[in-house]
Write an enzyme that holds these catalytic residues in place. Structure first.
Site, PDB file in Angstrom:
ATOM      1  N   ASP A  12       0.943  -1.091  -0.250  1.00  0.00           N
ATOM      2  CA  ASP A  12      -0.078  -0.338  -0.015  1.00  0.00           C
ATOM      3  C   ASP A  12       0.744   1.017   0.143  1.00  0.00           C
ATOM      4  O   ASP A  12       0.410   1.903  -0.344  1.00  0.00           O
ATOM      5  CB  ASP A  12      -1.185   0.020   1.095  1.00  0.00           C
ATOM      6  CG  ASP A  12      -2.602  -0.151   0.787  1.00  0.00           C
ATOM      7  OD1 ASP A  12      -2.539   0.250  -0.099  1.00  0.00           O
ATOM      8  OD2 ASP A  12      -3.857   0.078   1.704  1.00  0.00           O
ATOM      9  N   ASP A  44      -8.909  -3.881   1.354  1.00  0.00           N
ATOM     10  CA  ASP A  44      -8.378  -3.161   2.511  1.00  0.00           C
ATOM     11  C   ASP A  44     -10.033  -3.684   3.022  1.00  0.00           C
ATOM     12  O   ASP A  44     -10.036  -3.623   4.458  1.00  0.00           O
ATOM     13  CB  ASP A  44      -9.322  -1.346   2.179  1.00  0.00           C
ATOM     14  CG  ASP A  44      -8.142  -0.988   1.893  1.00  0.00           C
ATOM     15  OD1 ASP A  44      -6.882  -0.898   1.870  1.00  0.00           O
ATOM     16  OD2 ASP A  44      -8.793   0.184   0.701  1.00  0.00           O
TER      17      ASP A  44
END
Length: 541
Positions: A383, A436
């Protein structure tokens, strides 16, 4: 679930690891790092330009305010309706020849500095200046380091090229064109973010309980087999065909590496036809997920239909309930794919996406805390790299470009959940990527399975605290998103430390960390729920 269906679902979900949380409609081009100085310290804001042609309300355009000049009013009721005139010369690098008395002046970009154009327009008596870009995108107007003539008393707004073409046609084909400039502020919290938070938390909650329930039913069935015919049924047969895939540390690392490679492919090949391919793949996974969820739910009421099978070429034995549900799921996905541009298509995308995530969390398991830690740690680094560090190699954030679908001409990739921003005057969507939800969900589902095997209460277990940690991490993501004025934020940057950190801290404090890290399930007396461990313990003795 047979291996063919499992492989298809995993193939779709492995296409993307996750997408950072962003808001559609944000400004993404220009120089955010340009230093502020006296006379050139405005924040970049989106500006609405409402038009009237011969007194009749017409189109509305969106521009971006400059770093210099006066600020633009935020409320529509405080904005004046002012005549629009075309500069002569068009570049406005010198004082315009035409008479301007408190009107808004429209000029073209090029041949001199933005501040030079604005000073010339102000000297001619203009109340504001609209600078038309030479490209089909917004651009942030900044000051150069050596500029000193920055005592500008009128606002300057950049408009994209297509807006300039439309305004020029209005001016040539009508007697008068009026404009109104204002910059409405976004709400601190939009209800869309609240619903998106509830969707993410609710999806993990449902998937975790389904996963733990299925594991407990399988354990009860295996206990029955052990008691009734332990000598007749081989252990491998009792343990086989569970439809569950356990991730190991190698596959956890490979998953993130493959996701990185695919993200680069998306970034390089993102176009209309490639997005269409992603839509097809998403529909395949969505159909699988929706069908699995509906069959599992309806089988509680139509047990006989669910347990009656028929052989279907290529697919093998398929229940009558699956045959009844499949056409409805396929039709739903096809209708969404065809009508995905309509305003309410996000509902269908979210239904397919949630069903797919729940199904994957049901069939893909983290066997212990070690694998969960490796997976989430790799995803955490993934990320950060693709949101922040990738700008040094690709001149822009690869993750944000892919999430928005900047190069495809459409509104982003389908592998995300989205909700329209209801009270935001600028519209757009709040979105969150599958990863996520999916990646932290794997660890949270593992925590509930462990709690049920260890007969822990909700408060004394790990699931409740892991869910609270995930919710707090996601909440902080949205707080950061608003503090950063809508710029994309990597959700796992906040979710992973909260979720994984809570799990590791509690495990160490309670003395369960060693068991959680290696075995992934508590030690139980024989007959063990998992026959393999029971058999191994007897062999050791």
């Amino acid at each position: 679930m047979d291996s063919r269906r499992l492989s298809r679902v995993l193939a779709v979900i492995s296409l993307v690891c996750h997408v950072c949380t962003v808001r559609a409609g944000d400004i993404v081009h220009g120089d955010d790092t340009a230093p502020k100085k006296p006379g050139c310290a405005n924040d970049f804001v989106l500006v609405k330009i409402q038009t009237w042609v011969d007194g009749i309300e017409n189109a509305e355009f969106v521009g971006v305010g400059a770093r210099f000049g006066t600020t633009i009013v935020s409320k529509e009721k405080n904005a004046n309706q002012t005549l629009l005139k075309l500069s002569d010369p068009l570049d406005c690098c010198t004082t315009p020849k035409n008479k301007v008395a408190g009107d808004v002046l429209m000029v073209e970009r090029g041949n001199c500095k933005f501040t030079t154009k604005t000073n010339a327009a102000e000297a001619a008596g203009a109340s504001a200046v609209l600078i038309i870009n030479n490209q089909k995108e917004l651009y942030k107007m900044v000051c150069e380091k050596d500029e000193t003539d920055l005592d500008i008393k009128i606002p300057a707004v950049m408009l994209p090229q297509d807006a300039g073409v439309s305004l020029e046609k209005m001016l040539k084909n009508s007697s008068s064109v009026s404009v109104q400039l204002y910059s409405p502020r976004r709400p601190i919290v939009d209800i869309a973010e609240v619903f998106l938070w509830l969707m993410a938390v609710g999806t993990i909650l449902c998937a975790s309980y389904w996963s733990a329930w299925s594991a407990r039913e399988a354990a009860i069935e295996q206990d029955k087999l052990l008691k009734d015919a332990a000598d007749e049924i081989p252990i491998t047969e009792a343990m086989g065909n569970t439809g569950v895939v356990d991730i190991n540390t190698t596959s956890a690392v490979l998953f993130v590496l493959i996701a990185s490679c695919f993200l680069v492919v998306l970034y390089k090949l993102m176009s209309y036809w490639f997005l269409e391919l992603l839509v097809v793949l998403f529909c395949i996974g969505g159909v699988e997920g929706l069908q699995t969820c509906l069959v599992a739910l309806l089988s509680r009421w139509f047990k006989r239909t669910a347990e009656s099978y028929v052989k279907v070429p290529f697919f093998g034995a398929v229940s009558f309930l699956t045959l009844a549900v499949s056409p409805l799921c396929i039709a739903f996905a096809v209708v969404w794919a065809v009508k995905r541009d309509v305003s309410f298509a996000w509902i269908g995308q979210d239904i397919l996406g949630i069903a797919l995530i729940i199904t994957v969390l049901q069939i893909v398991h983290v066997p212990n805390l070690k694998v969960g830690t490796v997976l989430l740690s790799c995803a955490f680094l993934y990320d950060i790299f693709w949101v922040f560090i990738s700008t040094k190699f690709f001149s822009e954030s690869v993750m944000i470009v892919v999430a928005r679908g900047d190069k495809s001409g459409e509104d982003g990739i389908p592998m995300l959940l989205k909700i329209p921003r209801i009270f935001d005057p600028w519209g757009g969507y709040s979105i969150i990527g599958f990863g996520d939800i999916l990646l932290p969900g794997l660890l949270i589902a593992f925590s509930l399975r462990y709690d049920w095997l260890a007969n822990k209460s909700l408060r004394a277990g790990y699931f409740l605290w892991a869910m609270i940690a995930y919710g707090l991490g996601l909440l902080i993501t949205y707080v950061a998103l608003n503090l950063m004025d809508g710029h994309g934020q990597p959700a796992l940057l906040y979710i992973v430390p909260f979720t994984l950190g809570t799990f590791l801290t509690l495990g160490r404090k309670r003395g369960d960390l060693k068991v959680l890290w290696t075995r992934g399930e508590p030690e139980r007396p024989c007959p063990h729920i998992h026959l393999r461990h029971c058999d191994e313990s007897h062999e050791e003795k």
